[in-house]
Write a protein that holds these residues in place. Structure first.
Motif, PDB file in Angstrom:
ATOM      1  N   SER A   1       0.826  -1.213   0.000  1.00 19.68           N
ATOM      2  CA  SER A   1       0.000   0.000   0.000  1.00 19.68           C
ATOM      3  C   SER A   1       0.855   1.256   0.000  1.00 19.68           C
ATOM      4  N   ARG A   2       2.164   1.088   0.194  1.00 19.32           N
ATOM      5  CA  ARG A   2       3.093   2.211   0.163  1.00 19.32           C
ATOM      6  C   ARG A   2       4.340   1.814  -0.602  1.00 19.32           C
ATOM      7  N   GLY A   3       4.963   2.809  -1.198  1.00 18.26           N
ATOM      8  CA  GLY A   3       6.257   2.591  -1.807  1.00 18.26           C
ATOM      9  C   GLY A   3       7.357   2.569  -0.757  1.00 18.26           C
ATOM     10  N   PHE A   4       8.537   2.142  -1.178  1.00 18.43           N
ATOM     11  CA  PHE A   4       9.677   2.025  -0.271  1.00 18.43           C
ATOM     12  C   PHE A   4       9.985   3.352   0.421  1.00 18.43           C
ATOM     13  N   ASP A   5      10.132   4.426  -0.356  1.00 18.52           N
ATOM     14  CA  ASP A   5      10.536   5.709   0.209  1.00 18.52           C
ATOM     15  C   ASP A   5       9.484   6.267   1.162  1.00 18.52           C
TER      16      ASP A   5
ATOM     17  N   GLN B   1       2.442  -4.278  10.977  1.00 22.76           N
ATOM     18  CA  GLN B   1       1.791  -3.234  10.192  1.00 22.76           C
ATOM     19  C   GLN B   1       2.730  -2.672   9.128  1.00 22.76           C
ATOM     20  N   SER B   2       4.013  -2.508   9.461  1.00 26.62           N
ATOM     21  CA  SER B   2       4.971  -2.030   8.468  1.00 26.62           C
ATOM     22  C   SER B   2       5.181  -3.062   7.368  1.00 26.62           C
ATOM     23  N   VAL B   3       5.303  -4.327   7.744  1.00 30.35           N
ATOM     24  CA  VAL B   3       5.467  -5.395   6.757  1.00 30.35           C
ATOM     25  C   VAL B   3       4.266  -5.464   5.831  1.00 30.35           C
TER      26      VAL B   3
END
Length: 410
Positions: free
Chosen positions: A94-98, A142-144
């Motif tokens: 749901s999010r890009g790396f940066d 959650q981050s994973v």
């Protein structure tokens, strides 16, 4: 529906089918390790050069008629969590790396601090807090879920005060990411991450000095060391809030697929699924971490060690899925490019595992750059096909060319 596969002969394969396994190791072929969609006659022709049969994922592509079904580890019933939980969920970043990087760093710091507190409490004889365990794994999970590669990157670049603390948080993050890759429901991701965090909690109650022995243990030392499983279970049993799958994972993460493990000499699918996952995760992190009796090895080398033990110590299908989760060149790995430059792998490209995004660290002469530069090898190949192709030519050993990414403030 579990992680379901169908085996078909190569002559039955058609465009629109999703290949998820081969009849030979992925590493012996040019194909992306985690699987790929057959899109053209060229794909079919290349597959025929290497394979007699393949397995396809019927949820991701076309399904052939009358093909046998394979489900992971169905030889004997597995306790508690079984393979019907695999593939229950489908996740996408749901999010890009940066975008995720700042939150991943905060999550890692918060979870590491809580993990250290948990370990110190149990070492001091205090009761394990289920609430603290939940609080420790929640930020990681959650981050994973938002972007697994970012947490791998943060983990790879950390300096840790001690193996016990780093091993706990590393195994928690690895287990969460592996569970995400396997499609476990989110509630079970929390359990598998908690199990990863607590795998070695029993070692806090071993005799002082046993963990610091730099050479091989004698028979008495080995027996004492193996007692950490029972000591860990005792610590878990002091808390009424630890879920049964977590306890099962701690109990069985040293069981081995051929029955050679401990404490119960379980074999095949009689080892709980979480125990089989825990065994792979625990081994990978141990191999890639400095310990009193062994120096860390490179991530790609650790994957090769685990792959060689498929069907003996570890379940073949889970090993292949684990390699698919981490990639041919796992995040945080040093690699040399065809340009002669050295970089560190930042993220995987799921459709082109051999073309990851890297952070360039040196020039072609192996001199450290004044400014590090990210390069997406897949994006370059697709957007600038007229330029010479840049690709990874080899993974590098830890410390090659005097480089340690953790020293470079990436």
């Amino acid at each position: 529906m579990g992680l379901e596969e169908r085996e078909i002969g190569i002559d039955k394969l058609a465009a629109g089918m999703y290949v998820c396994r081969l009849d030979r190791p992925w590493t012996e072929t040019p194909f992306p390790l985690q699987g790929f969609m057959v899109e053209s006659d060229d794909d079919l022709a290349l597959l025929r050069q290497y394979c007699q049969s393949v397995w396809i994922d019927i949820e991701r592509g076309l399904e052939p008629p009358d093909a046998p079904r394979l489900t992971l580890g169905r030889r004997t019933p597995a306790p508690a969590i079984d393979e019907t939980q695999l593939g229950k969920a489908r996740y996408a970043d749901s999010r890009g790396f940066d975008e995720e990087l700042p939150d991943a760093r905060r999550a890692h710091h918060e979870s590491s601090s809580l993990a250290q507190r948990i370990i110190e409490d149990v070492r001091a004889g205090r009761k394990l807090s289920g609430k603290q365990v939940e609080d420790a794994v929640t930020p990681v999970v959650q981050s994973v879920l938002r972007n697994a590669d970012t947490m791998f990157w943060v983990n790879a670049l950390q300096r840790h005060d001690g193996y016990a603390y780093s091993h706990a948080i590393n195994c928690s993050a690895l287990a969460a990411a592996f569970g995400r890759h396997l499609g476990l429901p989110e509630a079970l991701l929390m359990d598998v991450a908690a199990g990863g965090l607590l795998l070695d909690i029993g070692k806090t109650r071993l005799a002082p000095g046993l963990l610091d022995v730099s050479g091989p243990l004698d028979a008495a030392g080995i027996a004492s060391m193996r007692g950490h499983v029972e000591l860990g279970l005792a610590a878990l049993d002091e808390s009424a809030t630890i879920a049964a799958p977590v306890r099962e994972m701690v109990r069985s993460h040293h069981e081995r697929y051929d029955g050679s493990g401990y404490p119960d000499q379980l074999a095949d699918a009689s080892i709980p699924l979480f125990g089989r996952i825990g065994g792979i995760v625990d081994t990978f992190d141990a191999l890639t971490s400095d310990r009193p009796h062994a120096r860390a090895i490179a991530r790609h080398e650790a994957l090769q060690v685990i792959y060689r033990e498929r069907d003996r110590l570890f379940q073949r299908e889970l090993v292949e899925q684990f390699i698919g989760c981490l990639g041919v060149y796992p995040t945080g790995s040093l690699v040399e490019l065809s340009t002669g430059e050295v970089g560190v792998v930042m993220t995987q490209n799921p459709m082109r595992r051999l073309l990851p995004r890297v952070m360039l660290l040196t020039d072609a002469d192996k001199r450290l750059r004044d400014a590090f530069e990210p390069l997406d090898l897949m994006e370059r190949a697709e957007r600038q096909p007229e330029l010479p192709r840049v690709e990874v030519v080899r993974p590098l050993e830890r410390g090659a060319h005097g480089l340690d990414p953790a020293d470079l403030f990436l």
